[in-house]
Structure formats: structure tokens, C-alpha cells
Design an enzyme around this catalytic site. Structure first.
Site, PDB file in Angstrom:
ATOM      1  N   LYS A   1     -10.969  -2.647  12.047  1.00  0.00           N
ATOM      2  CA  LYS A   1      -9.768  -2.256  12.797  1.00  0.00           C
ATOM      3  C   LYS A   1      -9.793  -2.850  14.217  1.00  0.00           C
ATOM      4  CE  LYS A   1      -7.424  -0.046   9.706  1.00  0.00           C
ATOM      5  NZ  LYS A   1      -6.155  -0.624   9.206  1.00  0.00           N
TER       6      LYS A   1
ATOM      7  N   TYR B   1     -15.322   0.132   8.809  1.00  0.00           N
ATOM      8  CA  TYR B   1     -13.880   0.364   8.964  1.00  0.00           C
ATOM      9  C   TYR B   1     -13.461   0.149  10.421  1.00  0.00           C
ATOM     10  CZ  TYR B   1      -9.541   3.172   8.929  1.00  0.00           C
ATOM     11  OH  TYR B   1      -8.240   3.620   9.053  1.00  0.00           O
TER      12      TYR B   1
ATOM     13  N   GLY C   1      -0.501   4.969  -1.132  1.00  0.00           N
ATOM     14  CA  GLY C   1      -1.573   5.654  -0.399  1.00  0.00           C
ATOM     15  C   GLY C   1      -1.070   6.881   0.333  1.00  0.00           C
ATOM     16  N   GLN C   2      -1.979   7.526   1.106  1.00  0.00           N
ATOM     17  CA  GLN C   2      -1.629   8.773   1.787  1.00  0.00           C
ATOM     18  C   GLN C   2      -0.472   8.571   2.755  1.00  0.00           C
ATOM     19  OE1 GLN C   2      -4.418  10.203   4.746  1.00  0.00           O
ATOM     20  NE2 GLN C   2      -3.640  12.308   4.643  1.00  0.00           N
TER      21      GLN C   2
ATOM     22  N   ASP D   1      -1.167  -7.450  -4.935  1.00  0.00           N
ATOM     23  CA  ASP D   1      -2.525  -7.484  -4.355  1.00  0.00           C
ATOM     24  C   ASP D   1      -2.398  -7.943  -2.910  1.00  0.00           C
ATOM     25  OD1 ASP D   1      -5.620  -9.303  -5.183  1.00  0.00           O
ATOM     26  OD2 ASP D   1      -5.020  -8.116  -3.427  1.00  0.00           O
TER      27      ASP D   1
ATOM     28  N   GLY E   1       0.834  -1.201   0.000  1.00  0.00           N
ATOM     29  CA  GLY E   1       0.000   0.000   0.000  1.00  0.00           C
ATOM     30  C   GLY E   1       0.870   1.252   0.000  1.00  0.00           C
TER      31      GLY E   1
ATOM     32  N   ASP F   1       2.056  -1.929  -4.418  1.00  0.00           N
ATOM     33  CA  ASP F   1       0.641  -1.509  -4.346  1.00  0.00           C
ATOM     34  C   ASP F   1      -0.120  -2.213  -5.466  1.00  0.00           C
ATOM     35  OD1 ASP F   1      -0.535   1.502  -2.901  1.00  0.00           O
ATOM     36  OD2 ASP F   1      -1.809   0.008  -3.896  1.00  0.00           O
ATOM     37  N   ILE F   2      -1.423  -2.078  -5.428  1.00  0.00           N
ATOM     38  CA  ILE F   2      -2.279  -2.744  -6.438  1.00  0.00           C
ATOM     39  C   ILE F   2      -2.157  -2.056  -7.801  1.00  0.00           C
ATOM     40  CG2 ILE F   2      -4.345  -1.347  -5.976  1.00  0.00           C
ATOM     41  CD1 ILE F   2      -4.427  -5.167  -6.386  1.00  0.00           C
ATOM     42  N   ARG F   3      -1.697  -0.793  -7.763  1.00  0.00           N
ATOM     43  CA  ARG F   3      -1.456  -0.056  -9.017  1.00  0.00           C
ATOM     44  C   ARG F   3      -0.231   0.841  -8.832  1.00  0.00           C
ATOM     45  NH1 ARG F   3      -5.750   1.907  -6.522  1.00  0.00           N
ATOM     46  NH2 ARG F   3      -7.194   0.560  -7.679  1.00  0.00           N
TER      47      ARG F   3
HETATM   48  C1  VAH Z   1     -10.659   7.922   7.940  1.00  0.00           C
HETATM   49  N1  VAH Z   1      -8.494   8.999   7.794  1.00  0.00           N
HETATM   50  O1  VAH Z   1     -11.150   9.042   7.925  1.00  0.00           O
HETATM   51  C2  VAH Z   1      -9.157   7.803   8.274  1.00  0.00           C
HETATM   52  C3  VAH Z   1      -8.913   7.675   9.760  1.00  0.00           C
HETATM   53  C4  VAH Z   1      -9.522   8.395  12.098  1.00  0.00           C
HETATM   54  C5  VAH Z   1      -9.819   8.518  10.633  1.00  0.00           C
HETATM   55  O2  VAH Z   1      -8.928   6.358  10.174  1.00  0.00           O
HETATM   56  O3  VAH Z   1     -11.285   6.924   7.695  1.00  0.00           O
END
Ligand code: VAH
Length: 313
Positions: free
Chosen positions: A147, A143, A12-13, A53, A9, A35-37
Site C-alpha cells: 500500500k 500488505y 469483496g467487502q 482477473d 473486485g 471480479d475473479i469469481r
Molecule cells: C486489514 N481490513 O485488516 C484491512 C485494513 C486497516 C486494516 O486495511 O487488513
């Protein structure tokens, strides 16, 4: 002996800046970006890259064996806002990528893992202010659920199989090198771009929506610091609370107005407001300070100055 590091990854950011920082620290050839791309021209030209992947165990194993990887930073994930639109895709990516890397470590094919958690593991019933390391956790987002589950598996693999996995609960991250994608805290990045381009920004969260935030330089330093720490000092193997600052949208707007006086902010909350409302306003990261000497360097004023300076070019 030189380390051999794989970042999954890397485009990514966080991954982009982590790749740059680790290549500066250990040498470009020691850090395999994947990364995937493909990523930005600057990333692609800064060292070895593999299309990968994160949900494909055999593909990761091939890269690990080919480059004799010792440490893996698993930065690939689907963030909170996008995950609400594609729950099963988010669960598949966020969980199976973690199992892949934990199992490689269990098989002794990698020695050390970094895996990012998030303050999204907390939910609407969690104490909102100065949220402690150990508290009620009932995440109400896809999400956050992924986590929280991931943290339980990290601690299980550490206790059961001795896997050296380390993790921090990132707050919302603010950076200028790469745009974030699909997060609820992304407003705190978009606002700087819009302030410079149009001198106004319509925020998708309401006034008073105070959230834990961090400038990317602090996040990268924390990531490298916990990975460099003596494993015996790390008493938490789920994930450490990590903090730097907390602010509401009107506060970041005020900090921008100090540099761009005619900047105007308006508010049009969308579905992300409910996600933000389920998260803490601030978190207590004293355990990170006690165990591996964590301390932030960027407050909101310093962050705004750095963001505007770099985005102006
Ligand atoms: C989001 N930037 O907004 C992430 C982060 C605490 C937020 O995990 O999903």
C-alpha cells in the site's frame, strides 16, 4: 452524460457495497461489476457483471473498451493477514492490478481512478496517536508495504503523466452485507455475528489493542465524495488519512453488552496481534476535511446498533 464505471473486485467487502451505492447513484447499467469469481445472487442480479482477473492488463483493457469505461474503482487486493501467508501472491495482485489501471489512465483509456490505501501504510515507528497525514512510514507487513508503494506510484503517475487517481487510507471497516476476508480488523465484524449466534466471542487481538475503525456507510460515502470532488482541491495524490472512530476489543464488547447483556468475550491473540501492534491507534484526517469536506457520521454506539439490527434480520 451518464458515467460508465468499472468496479474491479466488486464481490469483496467494500466492492459489494460500493457497487450497490454507485448503481443507486448512476443507474445499474452504468456500473459494470467485475471480479475473479461470481458474487452473491443479489449482486449478480443487480446489473452487468464480468469475470475479470485484475492482474491481466489485456482483459481489463477489453472490458474498458467494450463498455467505454470512464472511471475505475480498483477494489481487488489481498489484505494484511492473508498477505503474510502468501507474500509474493499479495505483491503480485496488489501491485500489478494498480499498474494495469494506472497505465490504462496514462494511455487516456480511462479518465479517473479510485484506489484504496490503508492505515496499514504506517509502521511500528510511526507516532501512534492522532497519526498525521505526513509522517514516518515504515510498514512492517506485506500488505502495508504494497500500500505504501502503491501510494508512491499513484502520486508519481499524477505528477508525471497527469493521471487523475484518488485514494483514501481506509481504517478497519465494519459491515454487515458481506463478510470481510483475510484482514486483521475482521474481529470487529465477526464479533457481531458470534454475539447473535452464540452470545460469546474469542477475540484474536488482546485487550487494549486500539485501532482506527469505520462503519462501511461512512467508507462508501467518503469514497464517492473524493471521486466527486473538484480535482483542483485535492492537494494529496498519494492517499488521504481517513478516520471515524478508534476502539479496543473490550470497548466494542461493552457496546454489544448494552444490547445483549449476557454476551461474553474472551481473548486468544494470534499472529495478527503483531500486525495490529504495528498500526496506529488513531489517525488525523484533517486534510480530508480541509480539501473535500470529509466528516464521519457513525460512532461505535451507532455502528453497533446498525450492525445488530441488520444481522438480526
Ligand atoms: C486489514 N481490513 O485488516 C484491512 C485494513 C486497516 C486494516 O486495511 O487488513
Amino acid at each position: 452524460m451518464q458515467k460508465s464505471i468499472l468496479i474491479i473486485g466488486a464481490c469483496g467487502q467494500i466492492g459489494t457495497e460500493l457497487t450497490i451505492a454507485l448503481r443507486e447513484k448512476y443507474g445499474a447499467e452504468s456500473v459494470i461489476a467485475s471480479d475473479i469469481r461470481e458474487g452473491s445472487e443479489s449482486l449478480m442480479s443487480s446489473g452487468p457483471f464480468e469475470l475479470l482477473d485484475a492482474t491481466n492488463y489485456e482483459a481489463i483493457e477489453d472490458v474498458v473498451m467494450h463498455y467505454e469505461i470512464e472511471e475505475v474503482y480498483l477494489m481487488a487486493a489481498m489484505l494484511s493477514a492473508t498477505a503474510e501467508k502468501f507474500p509474493m501472491r499479495a505483491w503480485n495482485l496488489n501491485m500489478n492490478s494498480l499498474f494495469n489501471v494506472l497505465n490504462l489512465a496514462k494511455e487516456k483509456k480511462v479518465a479517473k481512478i479510485f484506489w484504496p490505501s490503508s492505515i496499514a501504510v504506517f509502521g511500528p515507528n510511526t507516532p501512534k496517536d492522532n497519526t498525521p497525514q505526513h509522517t514516518l512510514m515504515e510498514p512492517s507487513t506485506v500488505y502495508g508495504i504494497s500500500k505504501q508503494s502503491g501510494e508512491r506510484w499513484c502520486e508519481y503517475y499524477f505528477k508525471k503523466f497527469g493521471v487523475d487517481v484518488r485514494s483514501v487510507r481506509y481504517p478497519g471497516l465494519i459491515s454487515w452485507k458481506t463478510l470481510p476476508g483475510g484482514g486483521t480488523t475482521d474481529y470487529a465484524v465477526e464479533i457481531y455475528h458470534k454475539a447473535l449466534e452464540e452470545k460469546n466471542y474469542t477475540c484474536f487481538l488482546t485487550k487494549g489493542t486500539k485501532l482506527p475503525m469505520m462503519f462501511m456507510d461512512d467508507a462508501i460515502r467518503a469514497t464517492i465524495s473524493i471521486m466527486d470532488a473538484d480535482g483542483d482541491t485535492l492537494k494529496i495524490r498519494s492517499s488521504y488519512n481517513l478516520a471515524a472512530m478508534s476502539f479496543a476489543p473490550e470497548e466494542i464488547a461493552k457496546s454489544i453488552k448494552a444490547h445483549i447483556p449476557d454476551f461474553e468475550m474472551s481473548y486468544e491473540p494470534d499472529f495478527r496481534q503483531a500486525i495490529a501492534d504495528s498500526w496506529p491507534s488513531s489517525v488525523n484526517d484533517s486534510k480530508a476535511t480541509e480539501d473535500w469536506d470529509w466528516k464521519p457520521e457513525f460512532n461505535l454506539e451507532k455502528t453497533t446498533k446498525k450492525m445488530l439490527e441488520n444481522l438480526k434480520g
